[in-house]
Design a protein around this motif. Structure first.
Motif, PDB file in Angstrom:
ATOM      1  N   ASP A 163      14.702 -20.947  22.298  1.00 25.56           N
ATOM      2  CA  ASP A 163      15.565 -21.177  21.155  1.00 25.56           C
ATOM      3  C   ASP A 163      15.038 -22.238  20.315  1.00 25.56           C
ATOM      4  N   GLY A 164      13.762 -22.660  20.411  1.00 26.76           N
ATOM      5  CA  GLY A 164      13.195 -23.359  19.150  1.00 26.76           C
ATOM      6  C   GLY A 164      13.281 -22.737  17.918  1.00 26.76           C
ATOM      7  N   ARG A 165      13.474 -23.626  16.996  1.00 23.43           N
ATOM      8  CA  ARG A 165      13.716 -23.238  15.381  1.00 23.43           C
ATOM      9  C   ARG A 165      12.351 -23.587  14.767  1.00 23.43           C
ATOM     10  N   ILE A 166      11.829 -22.409  14.334  1.00 24.44           N
ATOM     11  CA  ILE A 166      10.593 -22.471  13.490  1.00 24.44           C
ATOM     12  C   ILE A 166      10.802 -22.348  11.977  1.00 24.44           C
ATOM     13  N   ALA A 196       6.933 -27.603   5.604  1.00 23.61           N
ATOM     14  CA  ALA A 196       7.650 -26.464   6.364  1.00 23.61           C
ATOM     15  C   ALA A 196       8.529 -25.727   5.352  1.00 23.61           C
ATOM     16  N   GLY A 197       8.794 -24.485   5.939  1.00 23.32           N
ATOM     17  CA  GLY A 197       9.846 -23.694   5.173  1.00 23.32           C
ATOM     18  C   GLY A 197      11.033 -24.058   4.962  1.00 23.32           C
ATOM     19  N   ASP A 198      11.487 -23.577   4.068  1.00 22.72           N
ATOM     20  CA  ASP A 198      13.131 -24.019   3.580  1.00 22.72           C
ATOM     21  C   ASP A 198      14.079 -23.605   4.967  1.00 22.72           C
ATOM     22  N   SER A 199      13.897 -22.519   5.466  1.00 22.34           N
ATOM     23  CA  SER A 199      14.700 -21.857   6.606  1.00 22.34           C
ATOM     24  C   SER A 199      13.897 -21.816   7.854  1.00 22.34           C
ATOM     25  N   ALA A 200      14.603 -21.681   8.724  1.00 24.23           N
ATOM     26  CA  ALA A 200      14.026 -21.578  10.196  1.00 24.23           C
ATOM     27  C   ALA A 200      14.723 -20.555  10.905  1.00 24.23           C
TER      28      ALA A 200
END
Length: 285
Positions: A163-166, A196-200
């Motif tokens: 469930d790691g957030r990317i 890194a991106g704004d959303s994961a």
């Protein structure tokens, strides 16, 4: 003069495209292993010079007269530290005033196996005394989109990220960030950008979005790291690449691909490209 190493690679070409909107072509040097593959860049007025990471004799002449250098990390895992050292030595000899290096997100503490060579390169830049700026790039969304065709074919997206957030962003986002740094009016030496991106998203959420956009059933199947690596090898991936992908997924499960600092967004002056948008473009082919 601004030079880009690996200029015919996927990131390098995007950097040159973005740089051409801000800098005259005759002030851009595409430093490439094979000049024959850069004929389209030369046709745009970009200066093309041979620069092979594994042939140090090509590097000093390639970097002569260069003010700023974007050192795009080599894709030859296991040889990167030596290759990057050769570029750093040449940059110092040629009198390059600033080196921007594409490292990895939170390189100083990242559990990713691929982070070690980035740490070695960061240390080499410091030891050389070269003014430098670190672009610690997070994951490219394209890295996961490469798995979408097989996910659609078999109805399952496999990985070991739990469930790691990317917090990924598009390759173009990272290219624009590099250009923003290379063309910044203020001194960039000594700065470290965690990009890194704004959303994961989790891989379960990615699978669900693939299903939503394609109209097909796609689910996420979590595998232990060793099993995921074995699966990748079984479908024909080279063992080192399978190891890299499995290790990166396992790192994602431990938070290695997540950052919410917003530095990428601020550098490029706009929101980063959402995964859903990149996925939609990929599905359209």
């Amino acid at each position: 003069m601004i030079a880009i190493t690996g200029a015919t690679g996927q990131l390098g070409r995007l950097v040159i495209d973005a740089l051409l909107t801000r800098v005259p072509a005759n002030q851009i040097v595409a430093a490439v292993r094979s000049p024959a593959k850069a004929q389209d860049l030369a046709a745009k007025g970009v200066i093309v010079r041979e620069a092979d990471y594994s042939r140090p004799d090509t590097l000093v002449s390639a970097l002569t007269g260069i003010d700023k250098l974007l050192l795009i990390s080599s894709n030859e895992i296991g040889q990167r530290a030596v290759q990057h050292q050769a570029v750093i030595d040449a940059a110092k000899q040629a009198g390059v005033k600033l080196v921007a290096y594409t490292s990895v997100l939170h390189a100083d503490r990242s559990p990713l196996g691929l982070a070690e060579e980035h740490r070695q390169t960061e240390a080499a830049l410091k030891a050389a005394g070269l003014p430098h700026v670190l672009l610690r790039n997070g994951w490219y969304t394209e890295n996961y989109l490469a798995s979408v065709p097989s996910a659609l074919q078999y109805g399952v997206l496999m990985g070991s990220a739990a469930d790691g957030r990317i917090a990924s962003a598009s390759r173009r986002d990272y290219a624009e960030a590099a250009v923003a740094v290379l063309t910044a009016p203020d001194n960039q030496a000594g700065k470290v950008y965690e990009l890194a991106g704004d959303s994961a998203y989790t891989l379960s959420e990615l699978a669900a979005e693939v299903a939503r956009q394609s109209g097909k059933t796609v689910t996420y199947n979590h595998l232990p790291e060793a099993e995921f690596k074995a699966m990748l090898v079984s479908v024909g991936l080279p063992e080192p690449l399978a190891q890299l992908l499995a290790d990166s997924d396992a790192g994602a499960a431990r938070g290695a691909l997540f950052d919410d600092g917003g530095q990428l967004r601020r550098l490029i002056g706009r929101p980063t490209t959402p995964m859903k948008e990149s996925l939609a473009a990929a599905l359209k082919g």
